[in-house]
Design a protein around this motif. Structure first.
Motif, PDB file in Angstrom:
ATOM      1  N   THR A  69       0.831  -1.209   0.000  1.00 12.88           N
ATOM      2  CA  THR A  69       0.000   0.000   0.000  1.00 12.88           C
ATOM      3  C   THR A  69       0.860   1.251   0.000  1.00 12.88           C
ATOM      4  OG1 THR A  69      -1.740  -1.180   1.211  1.00 12.88           O
ATOM      5  CG2 THR A  69      -1.819   1.235   1.224  1.00 12.88           C
ATOM      6  N   GLY A  72       2.508   1.838  -3.393  1.00 18.43           N
ATOM      7  CA  GLY A  72       1.508   2.320  -4.336  1.00 18.43           C
ATOM      8  C   GLY A  72       1.167   3.780  -4.110  1.00 18.43           C
ATOM      9  N   ASN A  73       1.065   4.176  -2.848  1.00 21.79           N
ATOM     10  CA  ASN A  73       0.765   5.582  -2.548  1.00 21.79           C
ATOM     11  C   ASN A  73       1.913   6.507  -2.958  1.00 21.79           C
ATOM     12  OD1 ASN A  73      -1.723   4.887  -1.456  1.00 21.79           O
ATOM     13  ND2 ASN A  73      -0.936   4.748   0.632  1.00 21.79           N
ATOM     14  N   LEU A  75       3.992   6.091  -5.378  1.00 17.63           N
ATOM     15  CA  LEU A  75       3.988   6.235  -6.834  1.00 17.63           C
ATOM     16  C   LEU A  75       3.011   7.314  -7.283  1.00 17.63           C
ATOM     17  CD1 LEU A  75       4.183   2.515  -8.022  1.00 17.63           C
ATOM     18  CD2 LEU A  75       5.989   4.255  -8.117  1.00 17.63           C
ATOM     19  N   THR A  76       1.984   7.570  -6.502  1.00 20.25           N
ATOM     20  CA  THR A  76       1.015   8.622  -6.828  1.00 20.25           C
ATOM     21  C   THR A  76       1.358   9.948  -6.169  1.00 20.25           C
ATOM     22  OG1 THR A  76      -0.430   8.033  -4.962  1.00 20.25           O
ATOM     23  CG2 THR A  76      -0.794   6.889  -7.065  1.00 20.25           C
ATOM     24  N   GLY A  77       2.505   9.999  -5.483  1.00 20.46           N
ATOM     25  CA  GLY A  77       2.920  11.236  -4.825  1.00 20.46           C
ATOM     26  C   GLY A  77       2.364  11.419  -3.433  1.00 20.46           C
ATOM     27  N   ASP A  78       1.748  10.383  -2.880  1.00 21.51           N
ATOM     28  CA  ASP A  78       1.161  10.461  -1.545  1.00 21.51           C
ATOM     29  C   ASP A  78       2.104   9.799  -0.541  1.00 21.51           C
ATOM     30  OD1 ASP A  78      -0.412  10.600   0.692  1.00 21.51           O
ATOM     31  OD2 ASP A  78      -1.861   9.090   0.036  1.00 21.51           O
ATOM     32  N   THR A  90       3.839  15.294   2.753  1.00 23.17           N
ATOM     33  CA  THR A  90       4.343  16.121   1.654  1.00 23.17           C
ATOM     34  C   THR A  90       4.328  17.590   2.033  1.00 23.17           C
ATOM     35  OG1 THR A  90       3.484  14.503   0.067  1.00 23.17           O
ATOM     36  CG2 THR A  90       4.100  16.661  -0.794  1.00 23.17           C
TER      37      THR A  90
END
Length: 322
Positions: A69, A72-73, A75-78, A90
């Motif tokens: 998880t 995956g987060n 990779l989305t910038g989270d 961030t």
């Protein structure tokens, strides 16, 4: 060149993923529980509330699910939510990165410029007082812990001779803007930047001296001197351009170490940067924030390595893309 750039980019991505996995694993197996830290700050909670909080942060899931998880987060910038501050990681990094970059870049440029100048001059007169002075400074810089240097500078320049502020990035009572604010920040920057630069100044002075001595003994330098070329032109046009290559290389490679060293410096001087945030995250078991800082530091190291390679090619056009 395009193929070489794509290969380096692919290697960088693989390296960052490996760093993410390693950091997540090490923090996961470390003793302590983020939820227990939060409950301790709250003054206590019921078992139901503790389980709810663990589910909220995904800590009730198996390790493989948690790391999947998280990757995956990312990779989305989270980078997740801070368990202590209750804000996106961030945003926390973005708020602190300016202070850290100001400190790190100032310290790096100071160490590079002064260290290179001292190294070049001492190489020209290897048995002079200056050469021995550079050697003593290098030994002292290598031996002294960065936090000890900071404390000594505080005692000297803030306590014994009250010239510079002890902590913070700005004066607590200052509400000035514009040039006055910039000068206030620079006034507070001197001590922490000097502390961080002192350690690396010693390294660059010795590196520049050794590299300059090697270059001065090369055939093309002897040829330039035999042609009657002025000494200054030989040193600064022919020798220095090649002697500075190792300095540039190590500056890029050590950029990540400077960010790591900034943790102690920022803690000593209460400088509001990523180092202080990382220290607070460790104490409060704020895992998402700590992971975010480690990931950002790793990414900066990779970026600086790429930029170092580009600068290297600009300084020495003989180097071809591989």
């Amino acid at each position: 060149m395009l193929k070489g750039s794509l290969n380096k980019l692919g290697n960088a991505v693989v390296l960052l993923v490996a760093v993410l996995v390693l950091n997540f694993t090490l923090i996961h197996i470390a003793p302590g529980d983020p939820v227990e830290a939060i409950v301790g700050e709250m003054g206590g909670a019921t078992p139901e509330m503790i389980e709810q909080m663990r589910a909220q942060y995904g800590l009730d899931q198996p390790f493989i699910v948690q790391i999947g998880t998280y990757l995956g987060n990312v990779l989305t910038g989270d980078l997740g939510m801070s368990t202590y501050y209750g804000q996106p990681v961030t945003q926390l990094i973005w708020d602190r990165i300016g202070a850290t970059m100001l400190l790190v870049i100032t310290a790096l440029m100071t160490a590079m410029i002064i260290g290179t100048v001292l190294g070049v001059f001492s190489a020209q007169k290897r048995r002079s007082i200056l050469s021995h002075f550079v050697t003593v400074i290098a030994l002292a810089g290598f031996s002294a812990p960065v936090f000890w240097v900071g404390i000594m500078l505080i005692l000297l320049l803030s306590v014994s001779i009250p010239l510079l502020p002890i902590s913070g990035m700005t004066s607590a009572t200052s509400e000035a803007g514009g040039i006055a604010h910039v000068l206030d920040v620079l006034h507070h920057l001197i001590l922490p930047a000097l502390t961080l630069a002192t350690i690396y100044l010693a390294f660059y002075s010795r590196l520049a001296r050794a590299s300059m001595l090697e270059v001065l003994g090369s055939d093309y330098v002897r040829t330039a001197r035999a042609k009657g070329m002025p000494q200054r032109l030989v040193i600064y046009k022919h020798a220095l351009r090649n002697a500075i290559l190792p300095v540039v290389t190590f500056a890029g490679l050590q950029f990540g170490q400077l960010i790591s060293g900034a943790v102690l410096v920022e803690t000593v001087f209460a400088w509001p940067g990523l180092g202080t945030l990382a220290f607070e995250s460790i104490l409060r078991r704020d895992t998402p924030t700590l992971l975010g800082i480690l990931f950002f530091s790793s990414m900066m190291v990779v970026v600086m390595n790429v930029l170092t390679d580009l600068v290297y090619r600009i300084i020495d056009p003989r180097i071809k893309a591989r």
